[in-house]
Design a protein around this motif. Structure first.
Motif, PDB file in Angstrom:
ATOM      1  N   VAL A   1       0.881  -1.066   0.088  1.00 24.24           N
ATOM      2  CA  VAL A   1       0.008   0.040   0.017  1.00 24.24           C
ATOM      3  C   VAL A   1       0.904   1.317  -0.167  1.00 24.24           C
ATOM      4  CG1 VAL A   1      -2.093  -1.086   1.273  1.00 24.24           C
ATOM      5  CG2 VAL A   1      -0.218   0.101   2.431  1.00 24.24           C
ATOM      6  N   LEU A   2       0.205   2.230  -0.362  1.00 27.38           N
ATOM      7  CA  LEU A   2       1.052   3.548  -0.240  1.00 27.38           C
ATOM      8  C   LEU A   2       0.478   4.212   1.059  1.00 27.38           C
ATOM      9  CD1 LEU A   2       0.171   4.902  -4.014  1.00 27.38           C
ATOM     10  CD2 LEU A   2       2.615   4.366  -2.805  1.00 27.38           C
TER      11      LEU A   2
ATOM     12  N   PHE B   1     -10.090   6.918   0.764  1.00 28.46           N
ATOM     13  CA  PHE B   1      -9.001   6.518   1.578  1.00 28.46           C
ATOM     14  C   PHE B   1      -9.213   5.760   2.506  1.00 28.46           C
ATOM     15  CE2 PHE B   1      -7.256   9.833  -1.348  1.00 28.46           C
ATOM     16  CZ  PHE B   1      -5.900   9.229  -1.657  1.00 28.46           C
ATOM     17  N   THR B   2      -8.281   4.892   3.193  1.00 23.03           N
ATOM     18  CA  THR B   2      -8.606   3.995   4.449  1.00 23.03           C
ATOM     19  C   THR B   2      -7.535   4.484   5.505  1.00 23.03           C
ATOM     20  OG1 THR B   2      -9.013   2.301   3.152  1.00 23.03           O
ATOM     21  CG2 THR B   2      -8.431   1.754   5.267  1.00 23.03           C
ATOM     22  N   LEU B   3      -8.037   4.703   6.886  1.00 20.41           N
ATOM     23  CA  LEU B   3      -7.190   4.812   7.927  1.00 20.41           C
ATOM     24  C   LEU B   3      -6.583   3.352   8.513  1.00 20.41           C
ATOM     25  CD1 LEU B   3      -9.407   7.273  10.022  1.00 20.41           C
ATOM     26  CD2 LEU B   3      -7.564   7.729   8.315  1.00 20.41           C
ATOM     27  N   LEU B   4      -5.414   3.439   8.402  1.00 15.58           N
ATOM     28  CA  LEU B   4      -4.772   2.108   8.889  1.00 15.58           C
ATOM     29  C   LEU B   4      -4.373   2.359  10.366  1.00 15.58           C
ATOM     30  CD1 LEU B   4      -3.454  -0.592   7.999  1.00 15.58           C
ATOM     31  CD2 LEU B   4      -1.281   0.643   7.582  1.00 15.58           C
ATOM     32  N   CYS B   5      -4.975   1.512  11.173  1.00 21.32           N
ATOM     33  CA  CYS B   5      -5.024   1.824  12.674  1.00 21.32           C
ATOM     34  C   CYS B   5      -4.241   0.881  13.174  1.00 21.32           C
ATOM     35  CB  CYS B   5      -6.620   1.743  13.038  1.00 21.32           C
ATOM     36  SG  CYS B   5      -7.326   3.075  12.548  1.00 21.32           S
ATOM     37  N   ARG B   6      -3.502   1.276  14.642  1.00 22.97           N
ATOM     38  CA  ARG B   6      -2.998   0.352  15.370  1.00 22.97           C
ATOM     39  C   ARG B   6      -3.651  -0.624  15.999  1.00 22.97           C
ATOM     40  NH1 ARG B   6      -1.049   4.048  18.279  1.00 22.97           N
ATOM     41  NH2 ARG B   6      -2.641   3.974  19.989  1.00 22.97           N
TER      42      ARG B   6
ATOM     43  N   PRO C   1      -3.386   7.163  13.257  1.00 23.82           N
ATOM     44  CA  PRO C   1      -3.403   6.113  12.042  1.00 23.82           C
ATOM     45  C   PRO C   1      -2.505   6.789  11.238  1.00 23.82           C
ATOM     46  CG  PRO C   1      -5.735   6.614  12.956  1.00 23.82           C
ATOM     47  CD  PRO C   1      -4.674   7.772  13.598  1.00 23.82           C
ATOM     48  N   LEU C   2      -2.323   6.043  10.051  1.00 23.53           N
ATOM     49  CA  LEU C   2      -2.014   6.356   8.772  1.00 23.53           C
ATOM     50  C   LEU C   2      -3.031   6.437   7.542  1.00 23.53           C
ATOM     51  CD1 LEU C   2       1.547   4.672   8.977  1.00 23.53           C
ATOM     52  CD2 LEU C   2       1.233   7.172   8.789  1.00 23.53           C
ATOM     53  N   LEU C   3      -2.713   7.357   6.695  1.00 25.15           N
ATOM     54  CA  LEU C   3      -3.572   7.391   5.556  1.00 25.15           C
ATOM     55  C   LEU C   3      -2.985   6.387   4.673  1.00 25.15           C
ATOM     56  CD1 LEU C   3      -6.176   9.058   4.858  1.00 25.15           C
ATOM     57  CD2 LEU C   3      -4.636  10.393   3.390  1.00 25.15           C
ATOM     58  N   CYS C   4      -4.037   5.370   3.851  1.00 25.39           N
ATOM     59  CA  CYS C   4      -3.641   4.109   3.155  1.00 25.39           C
ATOM     60  C   CYS C   4      -4.397   4.178   1.840  1.00 25.39           C
ATOM     61  CB  CYS C   4      -4.006   2.866   4.109  1.00 25.39           C
ATOM     62  SG  CYS C   4      -3.779   1.309   3.475  1.00 25.39           S
TER      63      CYS C   4
ATOM     64  N   LYS D   1      -2.009  16.805   3.444  1.00 29.22           N
ATOM     65  CA  LYS D   1      -3.013  17.152   2.349  1.00 29.22           C
ATOM     66  C   LYS D   1      -2.299  16.933   1.078  1.00 29.22           C
ATOM     67  CE  LYS D   1      -6.097  20.264   4.378  1.00 29.22           C
ATOM     68  NZ  LYS D   1      -6.595  21.604   4.258  1.00 29.22           N
ATOM     69  N   ALA D   2      -0.677  17.385   1.131  1.00 26.22           N
ATOM     70  CA  ALA D   2       0.241  17.433  -0.052  1.00 26.22           C
ATOM     71  C   ALA D   2       0.503  15.806  -0.479  1.00 26.22           C
ATOM     72  CB  ALA D   2       1.408  18.135   0.124  1.00 26.22           C
ATOM     73  N   ALA D   3       0.886  15.167   0.776  1.00 27.15           N
ATOM     74  CA  ALA D   3       1.121  13.722   0.500  1.00 27.15           C
ATOM     75  C   ALA D   3      -0.128  13.095  -0.089  1.00 27.15           C
ATOM     76  CB  ALA D   3       1.613  12.884   1.661  1.00 27.15           C
ATOM     77  N   MET D   4      -1.205  13.128   0.223  1.00 22.19           N
ATOM     78  CA  MET D   4      -2.441  12.521  -0.255  1.00 22.19           C
ATOM     79  C   MET D   4      -2.869  13.083  -1.439  1.00 22.19           C
ATOM     80  SD  MET D   4      -6.449  12.948   1.356  1.00 22.19           S
ATOM     81  CE  MET D   4      -6.750  14.256   0.707  1.00 22.19           C
ATOM     82  N   GLN D   5      -2.333  14.302  -2.130  1.00 21.09           N
ATOM     83  CA  GLN D   5      -2.604  14.766  -3.369  1.00 21.09           C
ATOM     84  C   GLN D   5      -1.491  13.812  -4.320  1.00 21.09           C
ATOM     85  OE1 GLN D   5      -5.969  15.908  -2.821  1.00 21.09           O
ATOM     86  NE2 GLN D   5      -5.234  16.448  -4.841  1.00 21.09           N
ATOM     87  N   ARG D   6      -0.320  13.491  -3.413  1.00 21.66           N
ATOM     88  CA  ARG D   6       0.476  12.859  -4.426  1.00 21.66           C
ATOM     89  C   ARG D   6       0.014  11.404  -4.793  1.00 21.66           C
ATOM     90  NH1 ARG D   6       5.996  12.913  -1.180  1.00 21.66           N
ATOM     91  NH2 ARG D   6       6.840  11.648  -3.192  1.00 21.66           N
ATOM     92  N   ILE D   7      -0.800  10.976  -3.697  1.00 17.45           N
ATOM     93  CA  ILE D   7      -1.268   9.468  -3.944  1.00 17.45           C
ATOM     94  C   ILE D   7      -2.442   9.545  -5.060  1.00 17.45           C
ATOM     95  CG2 ILE D   7      -2.603   7.663  -2.985  1.00 17.45           C
ATOM     96  CD1 ILE D   7      -1.051   8.056  -0.303  1.00 17.45           C
ATOM     97  N   ARG D   8      -3.084  10.624  -4.950  1.00 21.64           N
ATOM     98  CA  ARG D   8      -4.073  10.757  -5.768  1.00 21.64           C
ATOM     99  C   ARG D   8      -3.749  11.097  -7.494  1.00 21.64           C
ATOM    100  NH1 ARG D   8      -9.249  11.396  -3.739  1.00 21.64           N
ATOM    101  NH2 ARG D   8      -9.571  12.403  -1.938  1.00 21.64           N
ATOM    102  N   ALA D   9      -2.630  11.593  -7.606  1.00 19.45           N
ATOM    103  CA  ALA D   9      -1.899  11.888  -8.585  1.00 19.45           C
ATOM    104  C   ALA D   9      -1.274  10.708  -9.246  1.00 19.45           C
ATOM    105  CB  ALA D   9      -1.037  13.111  -8.754  1.00 19.45           C
ATOM    106  N   LEU D  10      -0.567   9.939  -8.384  1.00 15.93           N
ATOM    107  CA  LEU D  10       0.066   8.691  -8.708  1.00 15.93           C
ATOM    108  C   LEU D  10      -0.891   7.573  -9.117  1.00 15.93           C
ATOM    109  CD1 LEU D  10       3.093   7.340  -6.693  1.00 15.93           C
ATOM    110  CD2 LEU D  10       1.377   5.763  -7.721  1.00 15.93           C
ATOM    111  N   ARG D  11      -2.066   7.537  -8.438  1.00 16.23           N
ATOM    112  CA  ARG D  11      -3.063   6.380  -8.992  1.00 16.23           C
ATOM    113  C   ARG D  11      -4.242   7.109  -9.804  1.00 16.23           C
ATOM    114  NH1 ARG D  11      -5.905   2.872  -4.645  1.00 16.23           N
ATOM    115  NH2 ARG D  11      -6.102   1.909  -6.757  1.00 16.23           N
TER     116      ARG D  11
END
Length: 205
Positions: free
Chosen positions: A38-39, A64-69, A137-140, A46-56
């Motif tokens: 996963v990414l 998006f999904t929250l990857l939780c502990r 959490p991390l955005l996934c 927000k900038a990293a999230m937009q990078r994921i949107r652009a890449l995919r």
């Protein structure tokens, strides 16, 4: 792209610490889970999230999904009724994403039109170890590129294809091509909305 070679069962704490620092500093990571690679990025970035949107090549409505502990962390970001709590406690950690009512802790940009959010607890030691070093959490997002039938599973392929678009690859060996099973709840009843890895029978699927 930096590339950390991590033990798939006992990831090195020093490297996990460096990865946690990187993601807190705005890095975009490729990471294994108990399903596909996963990414990952910081929840508030927000900038990293937009990078994921652009890449995919994702549109603005793609969730998006929250990857939780753990389940305790899930309960901060999602509302759990009795049925939801019981099913998540039985199924997580595991290869499942659950669509739940979002709490006020979830930024509106991460909620869909029904004000739900996807949450996931992976059983893989690498994301578990990474999340243990964080308060949030991390955005996934699944590492599946436009036009590909399946997610990327081989770390060498990830580096070859995304070497200039991802900052850090957490290489714990080949991943799984399967995606997580997505489960929604309607009036306390679980419903599989995307079949994937895992036991569907536990949700009546």
């Amino acid at each position: 792209m930096q590339r950390f070679h991590l033990h798939p069962e006992n990831p090195q704490p020093r490297l996990l610490g460096k990865a946690a620092e990187a993601v807190a500093g705005g890095a975009l990571l490729a990471c294994p889970t108990d399903c596909s690679y996963v990414l990952l990025c910081d929840l508030t970035d927000k900038a990293a999230m937009q990078r994921i949107r652009a890449l995919r090549r994702l549109d603005e409505d793609h969730p998006f999904t929250l990857l939780c502990r753990d389940l305790k962390q899930v309960s901060v970001y999602a509302t759990l009724g009795t049925t939801e709590h019981r099913l998540l406690r039985a199924a997580a950690p595991g290869p499942y994403t659950f669509l739940l009512a979002a709490t006020r802790e979830v930024p509106k940009r991460l909620q869909d039109k029904r004000r739900t959010v996807g949450v996931r607890i992976s059983s893989h030691p690498v994301p578990q170890g990474l999340l243990a070093l964080r308060d949030e959490p991390l955005l996934c997002s699944t590492l599946q590129l436009p036009g590909d039938e399946f997610p990327l599973t081989d770390p060498d392929d990830i580096e070859d294809r995304l070497g200039k678009q991802v900052d850090l690859l957490l290489d714990a060996g080949p991943g799984d091509y399967q995606v997580s099973t997505v489960v929604a709840f309607e009036d306390g009843v679980a419903r599989v909305v995307r079949p994937g890895k895992g036991d569907l029978a536990r949700f009546g699927g």
